[in-house]
Design a protein around this motif. Structure first.
Motif, short mmCIF file in Angstrom:
data_model
loop_
_atom_site.label_atom_id
_atom_site.label_comp_id
_atom_site.label_asym_id
_atom_site.label_seq_id
_atom_site.Cartn_x
_atom_site.Cartn_y
_atom_site.Cartn_z
N GLU A 142 0.84 -1.19 0.00
CA GLU A 142 0.00 0.00 0.00
C GLU A 142 0.88 1.24 0.00
O GLU A 142 1.78 1.38 0.82
CB GLU A 142 -0.92 0.02 1.22
N LYS A 144 -5.01 0.04 -8.17
CA LYS A 144 -6.29 -0.23 -7.49
C LYS A 144 -6.27 0.33 -6.07
O LYS A 144 -7.25 0.89 -5.59
CB LYS A 144 -6.57 -1.73 -7.47
N ILE A 145 -5.15 0.16 -5.39
CA ILE A 145 -5.02 0.71 -4.04
C ILE A 145 -5.12 2.24 -4.07
O ILE A 145 -5.80 2.85 -3.26
CB ILE A 145 -3.71 0.24 -3.38
N ASP A 172 -6.66 4.02 -6.30
CA ASP A 172 -8.06 4.35 -6.58
C ASP A 172 -8.88 4.36 -5.29
O ASP A 172 -9.75 5.20 -5.11
CB ASP A 172 -8.67 3.36 -7.58
N ASN A 173 -8.59 3.42 -4.39
CA ASN A 173 -9.32 3.35 -3.12
C ASN A 173 -8.98 4.52 -2.20
O ASN A 173 -9.79 4.91 -1.37
CB ASN A 173 -9.04 2.03 -2.40
#
Length: 125
Positions: free
Chosen positions: A14, A36-37, A39-40
């Motif tokens: 992360e 993806k991380i 984006d979160n």
């Protein structure tokens, strides 16, 4: 008899939320899992930058990002760890310089009246 089957897994670490003189930011996105991380995490940061280069095949890192407030004071100056760079800022006008391989691109934008400020810097070098 003992057999060992080795498999390779791609783990995404992360991206770390960092602090520059009280301004929080995060940068990364070098592979799909890391994107993806990122984006979160995006909803926590009002300023979103995407850094790309037509001279590089794939994502870039190492761009120097400088964010200045309306008074011209540098509130953040850091090197990107990937093509995505998110900054926690309050409403106002900001000038953002992004430098990569000797090329500097500049944008001046207002965050006032909107929730997110999205910027795209596309280098040709």
């Amino acid at each position: 008899m003992f057999f060992c089957i080795q498999s390779t897994f791609l783990f995404a670490v992360e991206p770390e939320i960092l602090d520059y003189r009280g301004v929080k930011y995060v940068s990364g996105g070098m592979n799909e899992a890391e994107r993806k991380i990122m984006d979160n995490l995006a909803s926590r940061f009002p300023m979103h930058m995407v850094l790309t280069s037509t001279a590089v095949d794939g994502p870039i890192s190492g761009a120097l990002v400088t964010v200045k407030n309306l008074s011209g004071d540098v509130i953040l100056e850091e090197e990107s760890r990937g093509p995505l760079f998110f900054v926690e800022v309050v409403g106002g006008r900001y000038t953002i310089d992004a430098t990569y391989n000797g090329q500097t691109l500049t944008e001046t934008k207002d965050l006032t009246g909107r929730r997110y400020l999205r910027l795209r810097f596309k280098f040709t070098q």
